[in-house]
Enzyme design. Structure first.
Site, PDB file in Angstrom:
ATOM      1  N   SER A 125       0.836  -1.204   0.000  1.00 38.29           N
ATOM      2  CA  SER A 125       0.000   0.000   0.000  1.00 38.29           C
ATOM      3  C   SER A 125       0.865   1.246   0.000  1.00 38.29           C
ATOM      4  O   SER A 125       1.990   1.244   0.526  1.00 38.29           O
ATOM      5  CB  SER A 125      -0.882  -0.011   1.253  1.00 38.29           C
ATOM      6  OG  SER A 125      -1.452   1.250   1.491  1.00 38.29           O
ATOM      7  N   TYR A 150      -2.327   0.140  10.576  1.00 32.75           N
ATOM      8  CA  TYR A 150      -2.488  -0.511   9.268  1.00 32.75           C
ATOM      9  C   TYR A 150      -1.255  -0.266   8.394  1.00 32.75           C
ATOM     10  O   TYR A 150      -0.673  -1.202   7.826  1.00 32.75           O
ATOM     11  CB  TYR A 150      -3.742   0.003   8.555  1.00 32.75           C
ATOM     12  CG  TYR A 150      -3.772  -0.360   7.084  1.00 32.75           C
ATOM     13  CD1 TYR A 150      -3.965  -1.669   6.684  1.00 32.75           C
ATOM     14  CD2 TYR A 150      -3.561   0.610   6.102  1.00 32.75           C
ATOM     15  CE1 TYR A 150      -3.958  -2.014   5.343  1.00 32.75           C
ATOM     16  CE2 TYR A 150      -3.557   0.276   4.761  1.00 32.75           C
ATOM     17  CZ  TYR A 150      -3.753  -1.034   4.379  1.00 32.75           C
ATOM     18  OH  TYR A 150      -3.730  -1.366   3.059  1.00 32.75           O
ATOM     19  N   LYS A 154       1.878  -2.940   6.857  1.00 32.78           N
ATOM     20  CA  LYS A 154       2.363  -3.066   5.478  1.00 32.78           C
ATOM     21  C   LYS A 154       3.875  -2.836   5.414  1.00 32.78           C
ATOM     22  O   LYS A 154       4.593  -3.534   4.680  1.00 32.78           O
ATOM     23  CB  LYS A 154       1.623  -2.091   4.557  1.00 32.78           C
ATOM     24  CG  LYS A 154       0.150  -2.444   4.350  1.00 32.78           C
ATOM     25  CD  LYS A 154      -0.036  -3.843   3.777  1.00 32.78           C
ATOM     26  CE  LYS A 154      -1.488  -4.182   3.510  1.00 32.78           C
ATOM     27  NZ  LYS A 154      -1.672  -5.568   3.046  1.00 32.78           N
TER      28      LYS A 154
END
Length: 337
Positions: A125, A150, A154
């Site tokens: 991402s 989050y 990643k």
């Protein structure tokens, strides 16, 4: 060739299963159905004429992952989508994100690297860049501290893959995507979040349809043209096709490094208000909204430099923002009819 797609009934996963089957791959979709529906299998079958094999597995369960790979030791590659993916939710529940997003990756890699060949496409991402210092963002931009748990999962996921590739047979492509939106043009599959949407476009379509009273715009005091955050919105079908191209690159041993990184976006940034305006134009519906305080974890601006994906991977986004929003609206109407 047998390809495993984790999170295969999710938004991006299901569209990638379609593109893989269209290219003749045999697909096994793994999903725990925590944010997806078993009916997605039927949508995939209506589009491609073939229902993929499906395994209902929670990848946080190590024994279940081991059992799956014991039964399927002829896998040519894994495309790993399965993860929790909402920035706001990750701020509120970080342990869920660290458990779900990291444990599942570790368990897959432990089994995959025992196979004769280990090819992995990782769903990364643009959040790994944090608030990038320069726009558009290139793959060699400095990785800033993550703005959310989050985003941190990643970043850590990528680091795990680099470390494992150093000492095993793993070859991997990390695809850093910007903001996937839209639906398959057939309206047979699309984005259907359970509960209140965490992403902008499904919230727009649900509001336009009358399911939501109004859209919340998180902040209008950012240093942008209209005060709202800017993102690079990419059609999910374009994104799905990129995964197939990246997989073929590994299968044909065309990768130049054991781990390669590509940005996937359109190269164009659009503000929240610009997306609302574009949607109103393609749908003919007004979208009532109100401005609310900024949301923790949101970066101000993020859009991609796509030169590397265009020139090295041989992929380029084909659909416009209006195309993507139109397909999302068509899907919303189909789902609610």
């Amino acid at each position: 060739m047998k390809i495993v797609v984790t999170g295969g009934l999710g938004f991006i996963g299901s569209h990638t299963v379609v593109e893989l089957q269209n290219e003749g791959f045999e697909v096994i979709a793994i999903d725990n159905l925590s944010n997806s529906s078993i009916e997605v299998l039927d949508g995939i079958e209506r589009i491609t004429g073939k229902k993929p094999l499906f395994e209902h597995i929670d990848l946080r369960e190590k024994a279940a992952v081991q059992d799956f790979f014991k039964k399927n030791n002829d896998i040519a590659g894994v495309i790993h989508f399965a993860a929790s993916k909402a920035v706001g939710e990750s701020v509120e529940n970080p342990l869920l994100y660290y458990e779900n997003n990291l444990n599942s990756l570790v368990y897959i890699l432990q089994e995959l690297t025992n196979l004769p060949t280990a090819n992995l496409i990782f769903s990364s991402s643009c959040t790994v860049y944090g608030q990038a210092e320069k726009m558009p963002i290139t793959e060699d931009a400095t990785i800033q501290p993550a703005m959310s748990p989050y985003g941190n999962t990643k970043q850590i996921g990528e680091e795990i893959i680099f470390d494992v590739a150093q000492v095993t047979n793993l070859n991997s492509v990390l695809l850093r995507y910007f903001n996937p939106i839209g639906a398959h043009p057939s309206a047979e599959i699309g984005e259907l979040p359970l509960g209140v949407p965490q992403n902008l476009v499904p919230f727009i379509t649900q509001t336009a349809f009358g399911l939501r009273k109004e859209l919340a715009v998180f902040g209008n005091d950012y240093p942008t043209n209209d005060g709202t955050c800017i993102r690079d919105y990419i059609h999910v079908v374009d994104l799905a096709k990129a995964h197939v191209i990246a997989l073929q690159r590994l299968l044909q041993k065309q990768n130049q490094e054991k781990v390669e990184i590509f940005n996937l976006g359109t190269g164009t940034g659009s503000s929240v208000l610009e997306v609302i305006t574009a949607f109103e134009k393609v749908s003919g519906r007004k979208v009532p909204y109100k401005v609310v305080p900024r949301r923790s974890g949101d970066v101000i601006t993020a859009y991609a430099n796509t030169d590397k994906a265009n020139n090295v991977l041989g992929w380029k986004a084909q659909f416009t923002l209006e195309d993507a929003l139109g397909s999302a609206w068509k899907w919303e109407q189909k789902v609610r009819s």
